[in-house]
Design a protein around this motif. Structure first.
Motif, mmCIF file in Angstrom:
data_model
loop_
_atom_site.group_PDB
_atom_site.id
_atom_site.type_symbol
_atom_site.label_atom_id
_atom_site.label_comp_id
_atom_site.label_asym_id
_atom_site.label_seq_id
_atom_site.Cartn_x
_atom_site.Cartn_y
_atom_site.Cartn_z
ATOM 1 N N LEU A 66 36.520 23.696 -15.655
ATOM 2 C CA LEU A 66 35.086 23.931 -15.587
ATOM 3 C C LEU A 66 34.317 22.613 -15.549
ATOM 4 C CD1 LEU A 66 34.756 26.984 -18.007
ATOM 5 C CD2 LEU A 66 34.861 26.992 -15.494
ATOM 6 N N HIS A 67 34.793 21.615 -16.274
ATOM 7 C CA HIS A 67 34.190 20.284 -16.230
ATOM 8 C C HIS A 67 34.386 19.664 -14.849
ATOM 9 C CE1 HIS A 67 34.003 15.998 -18.241
ATOM 10 N NE2 HIS A 67 33.042 16.177 -17.342
ATOM 11 N N GLN A 68 35.544 19.873 -14.241
ATOM 12 C CA GLN A 68 35.809 19.330 -12.911
ATOM 13 C C GLN A 68 34.808 19.863 -11.886
ATOM 14 O OE1 GLN A 68 39.981 20.274 -12.152
ATOM 15 N NE2 GLN A 68 40.504 19.503 -14.192
ATOM 16 N N PHE A 69 34.403 21.121 -12.038
ATOM 17 C CA PHE A 69 33.385 21.662 -11.155
ATOM 18 C C PHE A 69 32.021 21.035 -11.426
ATOM 19 C CE2 PHE A 69 36.343 24.872 -9.794
ATOM 20 C CZ PHE A 69 35.858 25.293 -8.565
ATOM 21 N N LEU A 70 31.734 20.707 -12.674
ATOM 22 C CA LEU A 70 30.420 20.175 -13.027
ATOM 23 C C LEU A 70 30.172 18.783 -12.464
ATOM 24 C CD1 LEU A 70 30.168 21.192 -16.809
ATOM 25 C CD2 LEU A 70 29.085 22.334 -14.853
ATOM 26 N N SER A 71 31.176 17.935 -12.468
ATOM 27 C CA SER A 71 30.961 16.517 -12.172
ATOM 28 C C SER A 71 31.097 16.195 -10.684
ATOM 29 C CB SER A 71 31.959 15.666 -12.955
ATOM 30 O OG SER A 71 31.785 14.296 -12.614
ATOM 31 N N PRO A 72 30.180 15.398 -10.162
ATOM 32 C CA PRO A 72 30.312 14.964 -8.761
ATOM 33 C C PRO A 72 31.501 14.039 -8.531
ATOM 34 C CG PRO A 72 28.487 13.823 -9.838
ATOM 35 C CD PRO A 72 28.936 14.896 -10.785
ATOM 36 N N ARG B 172 33.152 19.548 -3.040
ATOM 37 C CA ARG B 172 33.048 20.740 -2.194
ATOM 38 C C ARG B 172 31.752 20.719 -1.378
ATOM 39 N NH1 ARG B 172 36.677 24.774 -4.277
ATOM 40 N NH2 ARG B 172 35.551 26.371 -3.117
ATOM 41 N N ASP B 173 31.790 21.468 -0.262
ATOM 42 C CA ASP B 173 30.588 21.589 0.565
ATOM 43 C C ASP B 173 30.147 23.045 0.698
ATOM 44 O OD1 ASP B 173 32.543 22.614 2.217
ATOM 45 O OD2 ASP B 173 32.311 21.098 3.794
ATOM 46 N N ASP B 174 30.591 23.877 -0.264
ATOM 47 C CA ASP B 174 30.178 25.281 -0.254
ATOM 48 C C ASP B 174 29.189 25.513 -1.394
ATOM 49 O OD1 ASP B 174 31.771 25.210 -2.500
ATOM 50 O OD2 ASP B 174 33.180 26.759 -1.830
ATOM 51 N N GLU B 175 29.004 26.767 -1.796
ATOM 52 C CA GLU B 175 28.021 27.099 -2.827
ATOM 53 C C GLU B 175 28.424 26.630 -4.218
ATOM 54 O OE1 GLU B 175 27.628 31.327 -3.545
ATOM 55 O OE2 GLU B 175 29.651 31.667 -2.780
ATOM 56 N N TYR B 176 29.635 26.080 -4.356
ATOM 57 C CA TYR B 176 30.088 25.578 -5.654
ATOM 58 C C TYR B 176 30.148 24.043 -5.682
ATOM 59 C CZ TYR B 176 31.179 30.379 -6.809
ATOM 60 O OH TYR B 176 31.084 31.731 -7.072
ATOM 61 N N GLY B 177 29.600 23.389 -4.684
ATOM 62 C CA GLY B 177 29.632 21.927 -4.646
ATOM 63 C C GLY B 177 28.344 21.348 -4.112
ATOM 64 N N GLY B 178 28.197 20.029 -4.293
ATOM 65 C CA GLY B 178 27.004 19.347 -3.790
ATOM 66 C C GLY B 178 25.938 19.205 -4.847
ATOM 67 N N SER B 179 24.953 20.065 -4.832
ATOM 68 C CA SER B 179 23.821 19.966 -5.758
ATOM 69 C C SER B 179 24.228 20.324 -7.188
ATOM 70 C CB SER B 179 22.706 20.911 -5.309
ATOM 71 O OG SER B 179 23.107 22.264 -5.460
ATOM 72 N N PHE B 180 23.393 19.911 -8.132
ATOM 73 C CA PHE B 180 23.621 20.294 -9.532
ATOM 74 C C PHE B 180 23.713 21.812 -9.663
ATOM 75 C CE2 PHE B 180 21.696 21.962 -13.401
ATOM 76 C CZ PHE B 180 22.480 21.372 -14.391
ATOM 77 N N ARG C 238 27.359 26.340 -11.026
ATOM 78 C CA ARG C 238 27.407 27.777 -10.740
ATOM 79 C C ARG C 238 28.619 28.471 -11.367
ATOM 80 N NH1 ARG C 238 24.574 30.144 -6.845
ATOM 81 N NH2 ARG C 238 24.347 28.141 -5.740
ATOM 82 N N LEU C 239 29.808 27.869 -11.268
ATOM 83 C CA LEU C 239 31.001 28.526 -11.810
ATOM 84 C C LEU C 239 30.885 28.690 -13.317
ATOM 85 C CD1 LEU C 239 33.787 29.759 -11.560
ATOM 86 C CD2 LEU C 239 34.756 27.439 -11.687
ATOM 87 N N LEU C 240 30.453 27.672 -14.025
ATOM 88 C CA LEU C 240 30.317 27.779 -15.479
ATOM 89 C C LEU C 240 29.318 28.863 -15.857
ATOM 90 C CD1 LEU C 240 30.820 26.933 -18.374
ATOM 91 C CD2 LEU C 240 29.161 25.077 -18.058
ATOM 92 N N VAL C 241 28.200 28.932 -15.166
ATOM 93 C CA VAL C 241 27.208 29.967 -15.467
ATOM 94 C C VAL C 241 27.797 31.344 -15.202
ATOM 95 C CG1 VAL C 241 24.969 30.927 -14.807
ATOM 96 C CG2 VAL C 241 25.238 28.450 -15.071
ATOM 97 N N ARG C 242 28.530 31.489 -14.097
ATOM 98 C CA ARG C 242 29.155 32.781 -13.792
ATOM 99 C C ARG C 242 30.185 33.166 -14.861
ATOM 100 N NH1 ARG C 242 31.815 34.059 -8.455
ATOM 101 N NH2 ARG C 242 31.755 36.067 -9.507
ATOM 102 N N VAL C 243 30.983 32.205 -15.298
ATOM 103 C CA VAL C 243 31.975 32.488 -16.345
ATOM 104 C C VAL C 243 31.272 32.896 -17.636
ATOM 105 C CG1 VAL C 243 33.699 31.413 -17.843
ATOM 106 C CG2 VAL C 243 33.819 31.073 -15.363
ATOM 107 N N THR C 244 30.221 32.190 -17.990
ATOM 108 C CA THR C 244 29.461 32.530 -19.201
ATOM 109 C C THR C 244 28.904 33.938 -19.106
ATOM 110 O OG1 THR C 244 28.853 30.189 -19.453
ATOM 111 C CG2 THR C 244 27.605 31.796 -20.736
ATOM 112 N N GLU C 245 28.311 34.267 -17.990
ATOM 113 C CA GLU C 245 27.763 35.613 -17.793
ATOM 114 C C GLU C 245 28.854 36.671 -17.859
ATOM 115 O OE1 GLU C 245 23.999 34.528 -14.833
ATOM 116 O OE2 GLU C 245 25.960 35.056 -13.999
ATOM 117 N N ALA C 246 30.007 36.391 -17.239
ATOM 118 C CA ALA C 246 31.101 37.366 -17.219
ATOM 119 C C ALA C 246 31.677 37.586 -18.604
ATOM 120 C CB ALA C 246 32.194 36.903 -16.252
#
Length: 352
Positions: free
Chosen positions: A183-189, A194-202, A207-215
């Motif tokens: 989850l940290h690996q997804f957070l840090s640039p 990635r160049d999809d909805e899980y990469g690039g901007s903050f 997004r993945l961490l928020v989705r995991v938290t919600e789930a």
């Protein structure tokens, strides 16, 4: 009165004090199943006065283990093995928690108990690792970048693991989004290219961490939910304290009850100066900027330091690790040092 030994209640679950045990990997499970070592190891901290005992990073999937010897909770059999350990913690007056994790590119590594360091090859009992991008950590094997289906599986694995944790009796679940794991690996640039909805901007990287938290919140609506962050990568161009504050607000809105604030672990070129309480100000910043409950961690080995952190409103609770290993009765010793009522079990009261 001692601030450290004042109870803390979250979602109706009361921790008898605010001196807690950090999750510490034991590298002693077989096929992810905890055993007698874990039972004695964790129950002793409850007898020693802890308010909350958090079990080690527990993998949500086989490929999420740091090493082949890591504990897991991806099967019902593993959850059943955790149940008597949880019961032993609760019987000794503490609340039982578990840290759910996925190691990502830092998975399938040699247990430090063997004295080695590196990737365990598939033919030797390891596996192919997964990450947001195909970037290796240090000298470890290159991971495979998760595809859309793989990301969905990660979300489902965390939710399923949380359900099993609650079934085993755990009252606190912590999501491990720190120390360079998935989850940290997804957070840090630095690790997410990635160049999809899980990469690039903050917004995409979080997004993945928020989705995991919600789930996890949807799967376990009553559980006390923590999220552990590394407040900073301590490396140029990496995740920052400001990022942590912004992400903490998002996971708080998604259902997290407390932010557990650590640092580092993502890249080998990090620059961190350690010392007593060296991460406390990160926790204080998150608390001040978000209004969320926070826990502080990082060489908090002195009862007076722990007391001051809580009394000064820099954190709502303190987590220690190595000091509990050195003295499993650290909580009893701290209460005596601070003149607080002792949480000693009846069998030990003659000593206090």
């Amino acid at each position: 009165m001692s601030a450290l030994f004042t109870p803390l209640s979250i979602r109706g679950i009361e921790m008898r004090n605010r001196l807690w045990v950090s999750p510490m990997c034991q590298y002693s499970a077989v096929d992810g199943v905890p055993n007698d070592w874990h039972h004695v190891h964790l129950a002793q901290f409850a007898a020693g006065g802890a308010g909350l005992v958090i079990a080690e990073a527990t993998a949500v999937s086989p490929e999420g283990r740091i090493s082949p010897e890591d504990a897991g909770i991806w099967t019902d059999a593993q959850a059943e093995a955790w149940a008597p350990i949880v019961a032993a913690i609760r019987a000794r007056g503490a609340v039982a928690g578990v840290q759910l994790g996925h190691a990502g590119r830092k998975a399938s590594t040699t247990s430090p108990l063997t004295g080695g360091r590196g990737t365990v090859a598939p033919e030797a009992g390891g596996w192919t690792t997964l990450a947001p991008s195909a970037l290796a950590y240090d000298t470890f094997a290159e991971p495979v970048a998760l595809d859309a289906a793989g990301i969905e599986k990660v979300v489902e694995d965390f939710a399923d693991a949380a359900r099993r944790a609650v079934a085993a009796g755990f009252e606190v679940v912590e999501l491990h989004a720190a120390h360079g794991y998935l989850l940290h690996q997804f957070l840090s640039p630095l690790t997410n290219h990635r160049d999809d909805e899980y990469g690039g901007s903050f917004e995409n990287r979080v997004r993945l961490l928020v989705r995991v938290t919600e789930a996890v919140r949807a799967a376990t609506p009553d559980v006390v939910l923590f999220v552990r962050f590394s407040a900073t990568d301590a490396a140029e161009g990496g995740w920052s304290v400001a990022d942590t504050v912004a992400a903490a607000r998002l996971v708080g809105a998604a259902g997290a009850d407390l932010i557990d604030v650590s640092s580092g672990g993502l890249v080998p070129q990090q620059r961190i100066v350690t010392g007593p309480g060296y991460q406390v100000e990160y926790a204080a910043t998150v608390r001040r900027e978000t209004g969320l409950r926070v826990a502080a961690v990082g060489m908090i080995d002195d009862p007076a330091l722990a007391e001051n952190i809580v009394a000064d409103d820099r954190a709502d609770a303190v987590l220690s690790g190595r000091e509990w290993l050195r003295d499993p009765h650290y909580g009893l010793r701290a209460a005596a040092a601070l003149g607080a009522d002792s949480p000693a079990p009846a069998q030990y009261t003659r000593a206090y």
